[in-house]
Scaffold this motif. Structure first.
Motif, PDB file in Angstrom:
ATOM      1  N   LYS A 219       0.790  -1.400  -0.100  1.00 44.27           N
ATOM      2  CA  LYS A 219      -0.226  -0.204   0.058  1.00 44.27           C
ATOM      3  C   LYS A 219       1.271   1.328  -0.104  1.00 44.27           C
ATOM      4  CE  LYS A 219      -3.727   2.241   2.443  1.00 44.27           C
ATOM      5  NZ  LYS A 219      -4.242   2.177   3.739  1.00 44.27           N
ATOM      6  N   ALA A 220       2.025   1.196   0.389  1.00 40.94           N
ATOM      7  CA  ALA A 220       2.890   2.631   0.883  1.00 40.94           C
ATOM      8  C   ALA A 220       4.075   2.807  -0.911  1.00 40.94           C
ATOM      9  CB  ALA A 220       4.037   1.511   1.757  1.00 40.94           C
ATOM     10  N   THR A 221       3.751   1.517  -1.363  1.00 39.57           N
ATOM     11  CA  THR A 221       4.483   1.458  -3.127  1.00 39.57           C
ATOM     12  C   THR A 221       3.602   2.474  -3.421  1.00 39.57           C
ATOM     13  OG1 THR A 221       5.594  -0.278  -2.009  1.00 39.57           O
ATOM     14  CG2 THR A 221       5.343   0.404  -4.842  1.00 39.57           C
ATOM     15  N   ALA A 222       1.757   1.603  -3.716  1.00 32.21           N
ATOM     16  CA  ALA A 222       1.368   2.718  -4.335  1.00 32.21           C
ATOM     17  C   ALA A 222       1.222   3.734  -3.790  1.00 32.21           C
ATOM     18  CB  ALA A 222      -0.123   1.844  -4.209  1.00 32.21           C
ATOM     19  N   GLU A 223       1.348   4.415  -2.839  1.00 29.12           N
ATOM     20  CA  GLU A 223       0.817   5.680  -2.402  1.00 29.12           C
ATOM     21  C   GLU A 223       2.254   6.421  -3.113  1.00 29.12           C
ATOM     22  OE1 GLU A 223       0.624   5.267   1.688  1.00 29.12           O
ATOM     23  OE2 GLU A 223      -2.078   4.722   1.435  1.00 29.12           O
ATOM     24  N   THR A 224       2.953   6.204  -2.822  1.00 30.22           N
ATOM     25  CA  THR A 224       4.324   6.889  -2.990  1.00 30.22           C
ATOM     26  C   THR A 224       4.116   7.247  -5.035  1.00 30.22           C
ATOM     27  OG1 THR A 224       5.703   5.348  -1.253  1.00 30.22           O
ATOM     28  CG2 THR A 224       6.729   6.621  -3.238  1.00 30.22           C
ATOM     29  N   LEU A 225       3.839   5.441  -5.336  1.00 34.17           N
ATOM     30  CA  LEU A 225       4.298   6.029  -6.563  1.00 34.17           C
ATOM     31  C   LEU A 225       2.609   7.075  -7.094  1.00 34.17           C
ATOM     32  CD1 LEU A 225       3.800   2.617  -8.606  1.00 34.17           C
ATOM     33  CD2 LEU A 225       5.447   3.886  -8.596  1.00 34.17           C
ATOM     34  N   GLY A 226       1.730   7.103  -6.561  1.00 31.08           N
ATOM     35  CA  GLY A 226       1.028   8.339  -6.626  1.00 31.08           C
ATOM     36  C   GLY A 226       2.111  10.121  -6.962  1.00 31.08           C
ATOM     37  N   ARG A 227       2.433   9.776  -5.558  1.00 29.33           N
ATOM     38  CA  ARG A 227       2.432  10.744  -5.323  1.00 29.33           C
ATOM     39  C   ARG A 227       3.598  11.231  -5.927  1.00 29.33           C
ATOM     40  NH1 ARG A 227       2.905   9.132   0.314  1.00 29.33           N
ATOM     41  NH2 ARG A 227       4.303   8.367  -0.221  1.00 29.33           N
ATOM     42  N   ARG A 228       4.842  10.328  -6.327  1.00 30.60           N
ATOM     43  CA  ARG A 228       5.915  10.739  -7.668  1.00 30.60           C
ATOM     44  C   ARG A 228       5.659  10.569  -9.213  1.00 30.60           C
ATOM     45  NH1 ARG A 228      11.534   9.233  -4.340  1.00 30.60           N
ATOM     46  NH2 ARG A 228      10.626   9.793  -1.817  1.00 30.60           N
ATOM     47  N   ARG A 229       4.848   9.583  -8.969  1.00 28.21           N
ATOM     48  CA  ARG A 229       4.107   9.671 -10.816  1.00 28.21           C
ATOM     49  C   ARG A 229       5.008   9.122 -11.281  1.00 28.21           C
ATOM     50  NH1 ARG A 229       0.049  13.188 -11.533  1.00 28.21           N
ATOM     51  NH2 ARG A 229      -0.071  13.728 -13.587  1.00 28.21           N
ATOM     52  N   SER A 230       6.109   7.925 -10.803  1.00 31.60           N
ATOM     53  CA  SER A 230       7.205   7.540 -11.365  1.00 31.60           C
ATOM     54  C   SER A 230       6.811   5.895 -10.523  1.00 31.60           C
ATOM     55  CB  SER A 230       8.486   8.298 -11.758  1.00 31.60           C
ATOM     56  OG  SER A 230       9.454   7.397 -11.611  1.00 31.60           O
ATOM     57  N   THR A 231       7.904   4.953 -11.662  1.00 34.51           N
ATOM     58  CA  THR A 231       7.836   3.561 -11.041  1.00 34.51           C
ATOM     59  C   THR A 231       9.719   3.634 -10.811  1.00 34.51           C
ATOM     60  OG1 THR A 231       8.121   3.028 -13.695  1.00 34.51           O
ATOM     61  CG2 THR A 231       6.004   2.794 -12.171  1.00 34.51           C
ATOM     62  N   ASN A 232       9.706   5.283 -10.634  1.00 32.50           N
ATOM     63  CA  ASN A 232      12.097   4.519 -10.422  1.00 32.50           C
ATOM     64  C   ASN A 232      12.247   4.605  -8.874  1.00 32.50           C
ATOM     65  OD1 ASN A 232      11.566   7.865  -9.160  1.00 32.50           O
ATOM     66  ND2 ASN A 232      12.232   7.879 -10.820  1.00 32.50           N
ATOM     67  N   VAL A 233      11.160   4.774  -8.143  1.00 32.99           N
ATOM     68  CA  VAL A 233      11.558   4.650  -6.601  1.00 32.99           C
ATOM     69  C   VAL A 233      11.681   2.509  -6.224  1.00 32.99           C
ATOM     70  CG1 VAL A 233      10.255   6.597  -5.541  1.00 32.99           C
ATOM     71  CG2 VAL A 233       8.966   4.392  -6.332  1.00 32.99           C
ATOM     72  N   VAL A 234      11.257   2.305  -7.660  1.00 40.30           N
ATOM     73  CA  VAL A 234      10.924   0.223  -7.360  1.00 40.30           C
ATOM     74  C   VAL A 234      11.723   0.117  -8.141  1.00 40.30           C
ATOM     75  CG1 VAL A 234       8.236   0.268  -6.474  1.00 40.30           C
ATOM     76  CG2 VAL A 234       9.203   0.374  -8.762  1.00 40.30           C
ATOM     77  N   SER A 235      12.659  -1.104  -8.146  1.00 34.45           N
ATOM     78  CA  SER A 235      13.110  -1.997  -8.420  1.00 34.45           C
ATOM     79  C   SER A 235      12.708  -2.243 -10.579  1.00 34.45           C
ATOM     80  CB  SER A 235      13.863  -3.608  -8.288  1.00 34.45           C
ATOM     81  OG  SER A 235      12.384  -4.014  -8.434  1.00 34.45           O
ATOM     82  N   ASP A 236      13.935  -2.299 -10.888  1.00 28.48           N
ATOM     83  CA  ASP A 236      13.187  -2.633 -12.328  1.00 28.48           C
ATOM     84  C   ASP A 236      12.459  -3.902 -12.615  1.00 28.48           C
ATOM     85  OD1 ASP A 236      14.641  -0.268 -13.056  1.00 28.48           O
ATOM     86  OD2 ASP A 236      16.102  -2.052 -14.139  1.00 28.48           O
ATOM     87  N   SER A 237      12.614  -4.989 -11.926  1.00 29.27           N
ATOM     88  CA  SER A 237      11.644  -5.969 -11.779  1.00 29.27           C
ATOM     89  C   SER A 237      10.182  -5.895 -11.319  1.00 29.27           C
ATOM     90  CB  SER A 237      12.395  -7.192 -11.680  1.00 29.27           C
ATOM     91  OG  SER A 237      13.045  -7.473  -9.397  1.00 29.27           O
TER      92      SER A 237
END
Length: 531
Positions: A219-237
């Motif tokens: 859930k925290a990942t989803a919220e972070t993506l919503g704020r940053r508008r980018s998937t570069n906060v997680v690994s490529d895989s």
């Protein structure tokens, strides 16, 4: 996608099939669409397309999506799959075993800093169901049913481990995930590594706790993506394993509270924070600090960061946490005066020496953290950009940032651009936009040319609504939308009117307002004119 789904027909195990489909579903995970939900548009669209195709490959895909998809995707896929089965469309043998897993054990590897948890959850597929005649025959011959996971379901098969990294320096989000079929080797290596390294802990975790922890992290990942508008906060895989991880987490039993991160404490009240700061300033670690007043304010920032951004862990120190605080959070969020800017790196060094013994951080970790702060000291002077160096008067900045939230400066300056000089008999430098009455005066001055409008009072009220939202950053998408419109060449007044129109049209529906503003923030640049 259906062409790729044909490969599922050649797969021999449900695990391989689930991983393949999870990878397919991850193709659009974290992406954004204007005027629509990507999971609804692409995910559910894929289900509809497969249902119409009616081929064995389509049925195979639907069976997997019924387990791995979102709730809406799963419901649609299950219904479509059942319809194709009733039509006698062929499917692989493993299709009946998709998702038929049982948890085997859960573990967590924690670093001594408290930076991250590596959660390992092991599963195995329930064996192929036995037929009643075979069971009756075995009983008649006096044979005993196998123990453990054997029995009516047969022996467990295809053991595998889901591994998820939970990063507490990023608000406890899941940052990476993968799957291993070498379960015994994985657990053995983790145990051996922890046994020989004082900076690691490896221990069992109750499955209920593992589920609560991983649900929170995703859930925290989803919220972070919503704020940053980018998937570069997680690994490529991560995207390839997201659907698989989501489904496996649901296979764990619910019912327990999320385990607290290492070194977590009860929430700190203001008085308790002040007592901790006083204890630090009176300690041997702080005796060399030359400016007690600046050191006190810096200590307050360090403690607030640990309490508000790090799960009530002001005493936790690590190289990553200190670098994030010094080079990322402070430059974005906190207005420091010149004395605080000079003192902060030195106060942080003293804080590390003060805090590390209180959490039992090994000497190796203390040395590494001090080295990290020393290396970051030079970069801090470059990373921290005092707004007064751009020509802004410090008193003006203080009026815009009475809460010290440096990240709010651009949007508040956009909302209230006239804060200096005089207008008529009004001294603008005496007005404080944080106060409702002064805010109203500033807006009246900003729109003095529109006083003759018959609806001036209502119009000004809407300007006040938008200005208040920009001041508070509520929702955060409003400033993002405003910036995008400015980038596209619209002037400030037009931008405010666009925001007003959206807010008036949508009314008191926060989620719809955020979505509408998101659409504006996602407007692409105009394509170049044809030659």
């Amino acid at each position: 996608m259906l062409v790729a789904a044909r490969e599922l027909l050649a797969v021999r195990s449900p695990l391989d099939a689930e991983l393949m489909v999870s990878d397919m579903l991850g193709a659009w995970w974290g992406r954004r669409l204007r005027r629509g939900d990507v999971e609804e548009f692409l995910g559910e669209g894929l289900v509809d397309y497969a249902a119409k195709a009616g081929t064995p490959a389509a049925l195979t895909l639907l069976v997997a999506v019924a387990y791995l998809g979102t709730a809406r995707q799963a419901a649609k896929a299950e219904g479509a799959a059942l319809a194709l089965m009733e039509s006698d469309v062929a499917r692989p043998r493993w299709a009946e075993r998709v998702g038929a897993v049982k948890p085997q054990g859960c573990y967590v590897s924690r670093d001594a800093y408290g930076d991250q948890d590596t959660v390992v959850c092991t599963f195995a597929y329930r064996g192929v169901p036995r037929t009643a005649p075979a069971a009756v025959e075995a009983a008649a011959e006096g044979a005993q049913e196998p123990k453990g996971d054997a029995g009516p379901q047969g022996p467990a098969e295809d053991p595998h481990a889901l591994v998820v990294i939970v990063d507490y320096n990023m608000r406890g989000m899941a940052r990476d995930a993968w799957v291993s079929s070498q379960v015994d080797t994985l657990l053995e290596k983790a145990g051996i590594e922890a046994a020989g390294n004082p900076m690691l802990r490896f221990e069992e975790l109750e499955p209920q706790q593992a589920r609560a922890l991983l649900e929170f992290a995703m859930k925290a990942t989803a919220e972070t993506l919503g704020r940053r508008r980018s998937t570069n906060v997680v690994s490529d895989s991560y995207s390839a394993y997201h659907a698989f991880a989501r489904a496996r987490i649901k296979a764990l039993p619910p019912g327990r509270k999320r385990p607290a991160p290492l070194f977590s404490e009860a929430p700190y009240s203001r008085d308790r924070r002040a007592m901790l700061a006083a204890e630090f300033l009176a300690s041997d670690a702080a005796e060399h600090l030359s400016d007690p007043s600046a050191a006190s304010r810096c200590a307050d920032h360090i403690i607030d960061y640990g309490c508000d951004q790090d799960f009530n862990r002001p005493l936790r120190v690590s190289p990553t946490k200190c670098e994030t605080f010094l080079l990322d959070w402070l430059p974005r969020k906190v207005l420091l005066d010149p004395a605080e800017q000079d003192a902060m790196p030195h106060v942080l060094l003293s804080w590390v020496r003060f805090a590390a013994p209180r959490t039992g951080l090994p000497d190796e970790g203390l040395r590494a953290t001090l080295d990290a702060v020393y290396e970051a000291m030079g970069r801090f002077t470059e990373a921290y950009r005092d707004p007064t160096t751009f020509g802004l008067d410090r008193s003006l900045v203080r009026r815009l940032l009475p809460d010290g939230d440096l990240s709010a400066l651009p949007r508040r300056a956009f909302a209230f651009p006239f804060l200096d000089g005089t207008r008529g008999e009004v001294d603008l430098s005496s007005l404080r936009p944080a106060e409702d009455a002064d805010r109203r005066v500033l807006l009246e001055i900003d729109h003095a040319a529109e006083r003759d409008r018959p609806d001036f009072a209502e119009h000004l009220a809407w300007h006040e609504e938008i200005a208040t939202r920009l001041w508070n950053g509520d929702p955060e998408q409003m400033w993002e939308a405003a910036q995008r419109l400015l980038d596209l060449g619209h002037d400030r007044h037009d931008v405010l009117h666009v925001l007003m129109e959206i807010a008036e049209r949508i009314g008191d529906h926060p989620d719809e307002l955020a979505a509408a503003l998101d659409d504006i923030a996602d407007i692409p640049d105009e394509p170049p004119p044809a030659p």
